[in-house]
Design a protein around this motif. Structure first.
Motif, mmCIF file in Angstrom:
data_model
loop_
_atom_site.group_PDB
_atom_site.id
_atom_site.type_symbol
_atom_site.label_atom_id
_atom_site.label_comp_id
_atom_site.label_asym_id
_atom_site.label_seq_id
_atom_site.Cartn_x
_atom_site.Cartn_y
_atom_site.Cartn_z
ATOM 1 N N MET A 28 0.841 -1.191 0.000
ATOM 2 C CA MET A 28 0.000 0.000 0.000
ATOM 3 C C MET A 28 0.879 1.245 0.000
ATOM 4 S SD MET A 28 -3.341 0.633 2.384
ATOM 5 C CE MET A 28 -2.536 1.261 3.835
ATOM 6 N N LYS A 29 0.499 2.222 -0.802
ATOM 7 C CA LYS A 29 1.286 3.447 -0.882
ATOM 8 C C LYS A 29 1.194 4.246 0.416
ATOM 9 C CE LYS A 29 1.198 4.135 -5.865
ATOM 10 N NZ LYS A 29 2.639 3.967 -6.050
ATOM 11 N N LYS A 30 2.302 4.898 0.773
ATOM 12 C CA LYS A 30 2.245 5.782 1.942
ATOM 13 C C LYS A 30 1.616 7.099 1.520
ATOM 14 C CE LYS A 30 7.046 7.399 1.482
ATOM 15 N NZ LYS A 30 8.381 7.404 2.089
ATOM 16 N N LEU A 39 -9.490 11.504 8.877
ATOM 17 C CA LEU A 39 -9.681 10.324 8.028
ATOM 18 C C LEU A 39 -9.107 9.049 8.649
ATOM 19 C CD1 LEU A 39 -9.040 11.655 4.392
ATOM 20 C CD2 LEU A 39 -11.182 11.521 5.689
ATOM 21 N N LYS A 40 -8.400 9.192 9.770
ATOM 22 C CA LYS A 40 -7.861 8.040 10.512
ATOM 23 C C LYS A 40 -6.927 7.163 9.669
ATOM 24 C CE LYS A 40 -11.844 7.800 13.652
ATOM 25 N NZ LYS A 40 -11.187 8.520 14.733
ATOM 26 N N ILE A 41 -6.207 7.807 8.725
ATOM 27 C CA ILE A 41 -5.217 7.076 7.937
ATOM 28 C C ILE A 41 -3.826 7.498 8.403
ATOM 29 C CG2 ILE A 41 -6.651 6.723 5.891
ATOM 30 C CD1 ILE A 41 -5.342 9.208 4.646
ATOM 31 N N LYS A 57 -9.311 8.195 -7.387
ATOM 32 C CA LYS A 57 -8.800 8.199 -8.770
ATOM 33 C C LYS A 57 -7.446 7.497 -8.859
ATOM 34 C CE LYS A 57 -11.179 12.202 -10.684
ATOM 35 N NZ LYS A 57 -11.060 13.415 -11.509
ATOM 36 N N HIS A 58 -6.728 7.472 -7.744
ATOM 37 C CA HIS A 58 -5.432 6.772 -7.679
ATOM 38 C C HIS A 58 -5.584 5.344 -7.130
ATOM 39 C CE1 HIS A 58 -2.668 10.071 -8.695
ATOM 40 N NE2 HIS A 58 -3.461 10.867 -8.011
ATOM 41 N N GLY A 59 -6.835 4.923 -6.895
ATOM 42 C CA GLY A 59 -7.065 3.568 -6.400
ATOM 43 C C GLY A 59 -6.889 3.418 -4.900
ATOM 44 N N PHE A 60 -6.844 4.537 -4.182
ATOM 45 C CA PHE A 60 -6.706 4.486 -2.724
ATOM 46 C C PHE A 60 -8.060 4.782 -2.095
ATOM 47 C CE2 PHE A 60 -5.998 6.566 1.403
ATOM 48 C CZ PHE A 60 -5.174 5.648 2.024
ATOM 49 N N HIS A 61 -8.550 3.849 -1.267
ATOM 50 C CA HIS A 61 -9.871 3.995 -0.653
ATOM 51 C C HIS A 61 -9.703 4.091 0.864
ATOM 52 C CE1 HIS A 61 -11.978 3.185 -4.445
ATOM 53 N NE2 HIS A 61 -10.927 2.411 -4.685
ATOM 54 N N VAL A 62 -10.117 5.198 1.434
ATOM 55 C CA VAL A 62 -9.884 5.502 2.850
ATOM 56 C C VAL A 62 -10.436 4.424 3.761
ATOM 57 C CG1 VAL A 62 -10.446 7.105 4.714
ATOM 58 C CG2 VAL A 62 -9.690 7.998 2.508
ATOM 59 N N LEU A 63 -11.680 4.018 3.557
ATOM 60 C CA LEU A 63 -12.281 3.032 4.464
ATOM 61 C C LEU A 63 -11.589 1.670 4.371
ATOM 62 C CD1 LEU A 63 -16.043 3.997 4.106
ATOM 63 C CD2 LEU A 63 -14.507 4.505 6.011
ATOM 64 N N GLN A 64 -11.143 1.324 3.175
ATOM 65 C CA GLN A 64 -10.399 0.069 3.024
ATOM 66 C C GLN A 64 -9.047 0.154 3.719
ATOM 67 O OE1 GLN A 64 -10.142 -1.033 -1.132
ATOM 68 N NE2 GLN A 64 -12.353 -0.880 -1.413
ATOM 69 N N ALA A 65 -8.413 1.331 3.636
ATOM 70 C CA ALA A 65 -7.106 1.521 4.275
ATOM 71 C C ALA A 65 -7.220 1.395 5.793
ATOM 72 C CB ALA A 65 -6.520 2.886 3.895
#
Length: 199
Positions: free
Chosen positions: A1-3, A20-22, A186-194
């Motif tokens: 996973m990208k930082k 966002l708790k990421i 758009k970059h394929g990063f989904h906050v809830l999944q992360a």
């Protein structure tokens, strides 16, 4: 996973992104923020958001880098920082009964591919009819001398407003989260999944 890298050292933007708790880190973008000849406010904030993300991305592999910049306008004039109490009072009095519009440029850039997505998000602040006495009390209480527009919307500045209008109140403080989530996706990063993966 990208930082995730926030290309800003603003404590306010950091606080907003924490919602966002990421997991993310902050890095300071060192760029020239001077406006180009005949550049509009909207062009300026989007360009600077992109350039901030690009500058920070050079120092991070496998990262999604967030760049953000903001400008405020009243009567089509870009608002600067007052630096003195006298200037702050004068600037705030000039907003009496008027609308101030904040434009936030936002960019998310993939440091590996160089691919980026960017946008400009508006937010409107409508000021009450202000008395000089109240404005002076406000400036004494909050000393917003290094804030463009001479007020802090996240603090007592709210006492000066008639209403706020926009899609995301976080925009006013400099990081529109709703649009940020769209750019992440758009970059394929989904906050809830992360968040789920971290747990």
């Amino acid at each position: 996973m990208k930082k995730i890298v926030l290309g800003s050292t603003s404590p306010f933007r950091k606080e907003i992104l924490n919602k966002l708790k990421i997991h993310f880190i902050c890095d300071k973008p060192n760029i020239d923020e001077t406006a180009l000849p005949n550049e509009s406010a909207l062009q300026l904030v989007e360009r600077l958001a992109i350039e901030k993300a690009q500058a920070v991305a050079k120092h991070h592999d496998n990262a999604l880098v967030i760049g953000s910049d903001q400008v405020a306008l009243c009567d089509e004039h870009i608002l600067g920082k007052p630096h003195t109490k006298e200037n702050a009072i004068k600037q705030l009095m000039s907003f009496s009964g008027k609308r101030v519009t904040f434009y936030t440029g936002l960019c998310v850039l993939d440091s590996d591919s160089g691919k980026s997505h960017s946008l400009v998000e508006p937010f409107h602040v409508y000021f009450k009819t202000l008395s000089k006495a109240d404005v002076a009390r406000y400036v004494d209480a909050e000393m917003p001398l290094n804030c463009a527009g001479s007020f802090k919307s996240e603090g007592l500045g709210i006492c000066l407003f008639e209403k706020l209008a926009g899609d995301d109140p976080n925009s006013l403080v400099g990081l529109p989260l709703i649009k940020l989530i769209h750019l992440f996706e758009k970059h394929g990063f989904h906050v809830l999944q992360a968040i789920e993966q971290r747990e």
